[in-house]
Design a protein around this motif. Structure first.
Motif, PDB file in Angstrom:
ATOM      1  N   VAL A  14       0.815  -1.220   0.000  1.00  0.00           N
ATOM      2  CA  VAL A  14       0.000   0.000   0.000  1.00  0.00           C
ATOM      3  C   VAL A  14       0.846   1.266   0.000  1.00  0.00           C
ATOM      4  N   TYR A  15       1.908   1.302   0.814  1.00  0.00           N
ATOM      5  CA  TYR A  15       2.694   2.521   0.955  1.00  0.00           C
ATOM      6  C   TYR A  15       4.196   2.253   0.826  1.00  0.00           C
ATOM      7  N   GLY A  16       4.556   1.202   0.113  1.00  0.00           N
ATOM      8  CA  GLY A  16       5.964   0.870  -0.100  1.00  0.00           C
ATOM      9  C   GLY A  16       6.548  -0.049   0.954  1.00  0.00           C
ATOM     10  N   GLU A  17       5.687  -0.589   1.831  1.00  0.00           N
ATOM     11  CA  GLU A  17       6.175  -1.510   2.855  1.00  0.00           C
ATOM     12  C   GLU A  17       6.635  -2.819   2.210  1.00  0.00           C
ATOM     13  N   ARG A  18       7.566  -3.481   2.875  1.00  0.00           N
ATOM     14  CA  ARG A  18       8.084  -4.745   2.358  1.00  0.00           C
ATOM     15  C   ARG A  18       7.053  -5.857   2.560  1.00  0.00           C
ATOM     16  N   LEU A  19       7.030  -6.779   1.613  1.00  0.00           N
ATOM     17  CA  LEU A  19       6.175  -7.953   1.691  1.00  0.00           C
ATOM     18  C   LEU A  19       7.047  -9.169   1.944  1.00  0.00           C
ATOM     19  N   PHE A  20       6.559 -10.065   2.798  1.00  0.00           N
ATOM     20  CA  PHE A  20       7.290 -11.284   3.133  1.00  0.00           C
ATOM     21  C   PHE A  20       6.388 -12.478   2.886  1.00  0.00           C
ATOM     22  N   HIS A  21       6.977 -13.554   2.380  1.00  0.00           N
ATOM     23  CA  HIS A  21       6.214 -14.755   2.069  1.00  0.00           C
ATOM     24  C   HIS A  21       6.685 -15.899   2.948  1.00  0.00           C
ATOM     25  N   TYR A  57     -12.565   5.099  11.639  1.00  0.00           N
ATOM     26  CA  TYR A  57     -11.185   5.552  11.774  1.00  0.00           C
ATOM     27  C   TYR A  57     -11.109   7.001  11.306  1.00  0.00           C
ATOM     28  N   LEU A  58     -10.893   7.894  12.239  1.00  0.00           N
ATOM     29  CA  LEU A  58     -10.839   9.329  11.933  1.00  0.00           C
ATOM     30  C   LEU A  58      -9.402   9.752  11.670  1.00  0.00           C
ATOM     31  N   GLY A  59      -9.177  10.489  10.622  1.00  0.00           N
ATOM     32  CA  GLY A  59      -7.832  10.976  10.300  1.00  0.00           C
ATOM     33  C   GLY A  59      -6.995   9.915   9.626  1.00  0.00           C
ATOM     34  N   ALA A  60      -7.531   9.310   8.580  1.00  0.00           N
ATOM     35  CA  ALA A  60      -6.861   8.191   7.913  1.00  0.00           C
ATOM     36  C   ALA A  60      -5.622   8.610   7.116  1.00  0.00           C
ATOM     37  N   SER A  61      -5.477   9.874   6.822  1.00  0.00           N
ATOM     38  CA  SER A  61      -4.314  10.414   6.131  1.00  0.00           C
ATOM     39  C   SER A  61      -4.014   9.640   4.855  1.00  0.00           C
ATOM     40  N   THR A  62      -2.846   9.042   4.752  1.00  0.00           N
ATOM     41  CA  THR A  62      -2.459   8.337   3.530  1.00  0.00           C
ATOM     42  C   THR A  62      -2.897   6.884   3.517  1.00  0.00           C
ATOM     43  N   GLY A  63      -3.508   6.418   4.590  1.00  0.00           N
ATOM     44  CA  GLY A  63      -4.038   5.053   4.610  1.00  0.00           C
ATOM     45  C   GLY A  63      -3.116   4.002   5.175  1.00  0.00           C
ATOM     46  N   THR A  64      -1.983   4.396   5.745  1.00  0.00           N
ATOM     47  CA  THR A  64      -1.027   3.431   6.281  1.00  0.00           C
ATOM     48  C   THR A  64      -1.660   2.544   7.349  1.00  0.00           C
ATOM     49  N   THR A  65      -2.088   3.129   8.458  1.00  0.00           N
ATOM     50  CA  THR A  65      -2.637   2.346   9.556  1.00  0.00           C
ATOM     51  C   THR A  65      -3.951   1.699   9.171  1.00  0.00           C
ATOM     52  N   VAL A  66      -4.822   2.430   8.500  1.00  0.00           N
ATOM     53  CA  VAL A  66      -6.132   1.884   8.162  1.00  0.00           C
ATOM     54  C   VAL A  66      -6.003   0.695   7.207  1.00  0.00           C
ATOM     55  N   SER A  67      -4.991   0.669   6.363  1.00  0.00           N
ATOM     56  CA  SER A  67      -4.804  -0.485   5.479  1.00  0.00           C
ATOM     57  C   SER A  67      -4.414  -1.719   6.289  1.00  0.00           C
ATOM     58  N   HIS A  68      -3.623  -1.524   7.351  1.00  0.00           N
ATOM     59  CA  HIS A  68      -3.273  -2.647   8.229  1.00  0.00           C
ATOM     60  C   HIS A  68      -4.479  -3.064   9.060  1.00  0.00           C
ATOM     61  N   PHE A  69      -5.303  -2.115   9.472  1.00  0.00           N
ATOM     62  CA  PHE A  69      -6.544  -2.457  10.177  1.00  0.00           C
ATOM     63  C   PHE A  69      -7.405  -3.360   9.298  1.00  0.00           C
ATOM     64  N   SER A  70      -7.412  -3.095   7.999  1.00  0.00           N
ATOM     65  CA  SER A  70      -8.161  -3.938   7.072  1.00  0.00           C
ATOM     66  C   SER A  70      -7.619  -5.366   7.087  1.00  0.00           C
ATOM     67  N   ASP A  71      -6.325  -5.519   7.233  1.00  0.00           N
ATOM     68  CA  ASP A  71      -5.713  -6.848   7.357  1.00  0.00           C
ATOM     69  C   ASP A  71      -6.109  -7.518   8.678  1.00  0.00           C
ATOM     70  N   ILE A  72      -6.108  -6.744   9.760  1.00  0.00           N
ATOM     71  CA  ILE A  72      -6.339  -7.281  11.108  1.00  0.00           C
ATOM     72  C   ILE A  72      -7.815  -7.575  11.355  1.00  0.00           C
ATOM     73  N   PHE A  73      -8.674  -6.626  11.028  1.00  0.00           N
ATOM     74  CA  PHE A  73     -10.110  -6.762  11.271  1.00  0.00           C
ATOM     75  C   PHE A  73     -10.785  -7.224   9.982  1.00  0.00           C
ATOM     76  N   PHE A  74     -10.395  -8.412   9.540  1.00  0.00           N
ATOM     77  CA  PHE A  74     -10.746  -8.912   8.221  1.00  0.00           C
ATOM     78  C   PHE A  74     -12.224  -9.232   8.031  1.00  0.00           C
TER      79      PHE A  74
END
Length: 104
Positions: A14-21, A57-74
């Motif tokens: 989403v924001y250039g974070e590394r992906l691990f398999h 989620y108030l103040g989502a800005s660029t979506g960094t945290t909220v994109s991870h919330f989408s992963d966590i609260f699936f």
């Protein structure tokens, strides 16, 4: 410390974070990019929210945290409020609005 979330949208960074398999794909969740990740790294463990919760989620800005919330609260929905780009994550419903400047 570094955290990881199981990537809900395989192959997408989403924001250039590394992906691990491993057996699944994981996204790096950096405390330097998210206040929530920093809070968890500092030892916060009292988040009593189910994976199918609806979250505002108030103040989502660029979506960094909220994109991870989408992963966590699936299993739930996340309503993100901010003028931000659309996230490729499913379960995130962005509310975007024009910012108006007020004259002094």
């Amino acid at each position: 410390g570094v955290l990881f979330t199981k990537n809900k949208v395989s192959g997408v960074s989403v924001y250039g974070e590394r992906l691990f398999h491993e057996s699944f794909e994981f996204r790096e969740f950096l405390p330097s990019k998210s206040k929530f990740a920093a809070l968890v790294v500092k030892g916060f463990r009292d988040l009593d929210v189910k994976s199918n919760a609806s979250i505002l989620y108030l103040g989502a800005s660029t979506g960094t945290t909220v994109s991870h919330f989408s992963d966590i609260f699936f299993g739930g929905k996340i309503f993100a409020v901010e003028k931000s780009p659309a996230w490729p994550a499913t379960g995130v419903l962005p509310f975007t609005f024009p910012a108006r400047s007020r004259s002094p």
